[in-house]
Design a protein around this motif. Structure first.
Motif, short mmCIF file in Angstrom:
data_model
loop_
_atom_site.label_atom_id
_atom_site.label_comp_id
_atom_site.label_asym_id
_atom_site.label_seq_id
_atom_site.Cartn_x
_atom_site.Cartn_y
_atom_site.Cartn_z
N PRO B 219 46.48 -13.48 5.82
CA PRO B 219 45.68 -13.09 4.66
C PRO B 219 45.84 -11.62 4.32
N LYS B 220 45.74 -11.33 3.02
CA LYS B 220 45.75 -9.93 2.59
C LYS B 220 44.30 -9.43 2.64
N VAL B 221 43.99 -8.59 3.63
CA VAL B 221 42.61 -8.12 3.78
C VAL B 221 42.37 -6.97 2.80
N HIS B 222 41.40 -7.18 1.96
CA HIS B 222 41.13 -6.22 0.89
C HIS B 222 40.16 -5.14 1.34
N SER B 223 39.06 -5.56 1.99
CA SER B 223 38.07 -4.57 2.45
C SER B 223 37.25 -5.20 3.56
N GLU B 224 36.54 -4.36 4.33
CA GLU B 224 35.74 -4.85 5.45
C GLU B 224 34.33 -4.29 5.36
N PRO B 225 33.50 -4.91 4.53
CA PRO B 225 32.13 -4.42 4.39
C PRO B 225 31.36 -4.61 5.70
N ILE B 226 30.29 -3.81 5.88
CA ILE B 226 29.56 -3.88 7.14
C ILE B 226 28.22 -4.60 6.99
N SER B 227 27.94 -5.12 5.80
CA SER B 227 26.77 -5.97 5.69
C SER B 227 27.10 -7.16 4.80
N MET B 228 26.40 -8.27 5.05
CA MET B 228 26.67 -9.49 4.28
C MET B 228 26.34 -9.27 2.81
N GLN B 229 25.28 -8.52 2.55
CA GLN B 229 24.90 -8.28 1.16
C GLN B 229 26.00 -7.50 0.44
N ALA B 230 26.57 -6.54 1.16
CA ALA B 230 27.66 -5.76 0.57
C ALA B 230 28.87 -6.64 0.31
N LEU B 231 29.13 -7.55 1.24
CA LEU B 231 30.25 -8.48 1.07
C LEU B 231 30.05 -9.34 -0.18
N LEU B 232 28.84 -9.86 -0.35
CA LEU B 232 28.58 -10.72 -1.52
C LEU B 232 28.73 -9.92 -2.81
N VAL B 241 38.24 -13.17 -2.27
CA VAL B 241 37.56 -14.31 -1.69
C VAL B 241 37.05 -13.92 -0.31
N ALA B 242 36.09 -14.70 0.19
CA ALA B 242 35.58 -14.40 1.54
C ALA B 242 35.18 -15.69 2.22
N LEU B 243 35.14 -15.64 3.56
CA LEU B 243 34.66 -16.78 4.35
C LEU B 243 33.41 -16.31 5.09
N VAL B 244 32.31 -17.03 4.88
CA VAL B 244 31.04 -16.57 5.46
C VAL B 244 30.27 -17.75 6.03
N PRO B 245 29.38 -17.48 6.99
CA PRO B 245 28.53 -18.56 7.51
C PRO B 245 27.62 -19.08 6.41
N GLY B 246 27.34 -20.38 6.46
CA GLY B 246 26.53 -21.02 5.42
C GLY B 246 25.16 -20.39 5.24
N CYS B 247 24.61 -19.85 6.34
CA CYS B 247 23.27 -19.28 6.24
C CYS B 247 23.20 -18.11 5.28
N VAL B 248 24.35 -17.58 4.94
CA VAL B 248 24.36 -16.44 4.03
C VAL B 248 23.78 -16.83 2.67
N ARG B 249 23.81 -18.14 2.37
CA ARG B 249 23.23 -18.58 1.10
C ARG B 249 21.73 -18.29 1.01
N ASN B 250 21.11 -17.98 2.18
CA ASN B 250 19.70 -17.61 2.13
C ASN B 250 19.49 -16.20 1.58
N LEU B 251 20.58 -15.44 1.46
CA LEU B 251 20.45 -14.08 0.92
C LEU B 251 20.48 -14.14 -0.61
N GLN B 252 20.39 -13.00 -1.18
CA GLN B 252 20.50 -12.87 -2.64
C GLN B 252 21.96 -13.17 -3.03
N THR B 253 22.19 -14.27 -3.78
CA THR B 253 23.59 -14.72 -3.98
C THR B 253 23.93 -14.95 -5.45
#
Lengths: 304, 304
Positions: B219-232, B241-253
DNA sequence: TTCATTTATGCTCAAAAAAGATAAATATAG
DNA sequence: CTATATTTATCTTTTTTGAGCATAAATGAA
């Protein structure tokens, strides 16, 4: 358990060493070891995580440490409080007082006393002289302010004369006598007399009656109210006359006229206490002697 | 001073008799007499007004009596508290948790735990898995909830598997892949990948990377944020694109689209604790076993 | 591995506390 | 007013507790 155990525990917790604690407590290490073991055995828990190189409080030890310090402080507090009570510097002082005679000076006196000994809780009770005597007998007051009281028996009650309150004639302001600058007792003969009830104030009653007797006057007693305020209302609303202590002018006196007498007639104000005063009463008496001259505080004979 | 003295004093004050107190305390009257005398001598005051017929507390005695009872109660309290702490029924429980994975179930679990043991003060700390490991080593947390952590050395840390959180593809809602029902890893090759930083979550990072390796994708890694919110936020605002645990849907999405993968790819949620847990941690673990099935509390793989 | 240091424990003895006996005091009853 | 019963204080004897000492066991550091 034992206070020595607690003290040992606190010292060990402070310096984190059994042997150092031993020297600080001027004993040997084996004694410390046994103290801690005894405490732990009694509590059923271990207070220190220890081996031959390191001593540290456990979580329970931390909690017990905090409690132990508080307990020892509490013991000191208990000792201190008890001693203060014995010295009369802490506790309750119950003062009975005659409202009409004391209301104008008692508050300022009590405020100054409170500055002197802030930990004495002064409770005041409005009482007639007769009630104060009863209260002394049953031990429910420590100090009393009233006219002289009739303590029949032995030296249970001590007293100190504070002031002489001159007795005034009081009539309503449209009464024929209201115009006079001074009054003679013989001026009163045409009028019926309102007399403060004897069972409320025997001293005042007897002073007035004996003055009349000395002048060979038999007053016509109209009524015997049981409070000074009731007496003033009676005088204000009728043509009766009355003889009252000058301090009564400090009460609500609308439509009443106070006229000095031509003869010296006084009612004394006294302070009373028991022969075996409580510690707080002793503090009060001592303070009265050295700090306060109550006579100067009771200028009840200055004309208003 | 001595606790025995205090107890004797309290008993004598209660029954107002030296000899009665002696029988109640299963000793002889002379012992009582000496206890009281010792107390009085130490305090320098007399606690009882007594003669051969009557025993009564003095004013100082009354005050000391109140203190003495309070002191003995305090001693009981101290013993009790220390024992409760030792039993893990009183104290502090420090829990580290991964916010994105635990925010949806931890509050209700902690509320139920608090009903079970109200005297345990639960403090929670939001931490990454790496921070939790460090906190365990320095002893600053008792329990941790996170993805698997990399405890290099011996059995210092224990763990329990709680649930498997399926990994989702996340893209912004106008992304070409947003229309798909399921995604394959090979679908991602045209796009650059936003990857959660490895030092924040090594387990997730390694799971994703090894999945790519198994499919022989680099994969071409674009960036490595340090929080899930930042990733979203990154995903929502770019074509990455990103791959995240399903529970992340509980955040602001907002503006993000979660798409299941066609392969089983999970990230586990685990509970961690140390090999020698604190008393409160033991209580927690015991409660977890018998009262709560945490797996049922973490339904993170149910589609929303 | 050795050494120095620290806590735990067994033993002896002294100090403190309890028990027992008796004296002193006092309220109650006769 | 006196006698008696009851209660606290004190003195002596006996028992228990705790301190001091010596030593063993444990452990971290050199």
């Amino acid at each position: 358990m034992n206070f020595k155990h607690l003290k040992t525990f606190i010292e060990v917790a402070n310096c984190k060493s059994f042997s150092v604690a031993a020297t600080r407590l001027h004993t040997v290490q084996s004694a410390i070891s046994r103290h801690i073991n005894a405490l732990e055995e009694e509590l059923g828990i271990s207070l220190f995580e220890r081996n031959t190189r390191h001593v540290a409080l456990t979580a329970s030890g931390e909690v017990y440490f905090a409690h132990a310090k508080a307990i020892l402080n509490h013991c000191e507090q208990a000792k201190n409080d008890a001693q203060l009570v014995a010295q009369g510097k802490l506790g309750v002082l119950r003062i009975g007082y005659l409202s009409s005679a004391c209301a104008h000076f008692l508050p300022s006196v009590l405020r100054r006393f409170n500055e002197f000994v802030p930990n004495i809780d002064v409770k005041i009770f409005e009482m007639t002289a007769a009630q104060q005597l009863h209260a002394f007998v049953e031990g429910s007051i420590d100090i009393g302010f009233s006219r002289p009281i009739d303590y029949g028996y032995d030296g249970l009650i001590r007293h100190k004369h504070l002031s002489n309150d001159p007795i005034y004639l009081v009539v309503n302001d449209s009464h024929p006598l209201a115009q006079k600058n001074t009054a003679r007792l013989t001026d009163l003969t045409p009028y019926s007399l309102t007399l403060f009830a004897r069972d409320q104030a025997s001293s005042l009653f007897d002073t007035i009656i004996s003055a009349f007797h000395q002048h060979e006057i038999r007053p016509k007693v109209h009524s015997e109210p049981i409070s000074m305020q009731a007496l003033l209302t009676q005088v204000a609303s009728s043509q009766t006359v009355a003889l009252v202590p000058g301090c009564v002018r400090n009460l609500q006196t609308k439509q009443c006229c106070f006229i000095p007498l031509d003869i010296p007639l006084f009612t004394p104000l006294e302070m009373h206490w028991t022969a075996s005063p409580s510690a707080t009463a002793k503090t009060w008496l001592h303070w009265c002697e050295q700090d306060i001259n109550l006579e100067k505080e009771t200028p009840s004979h200055s004309p208003s």
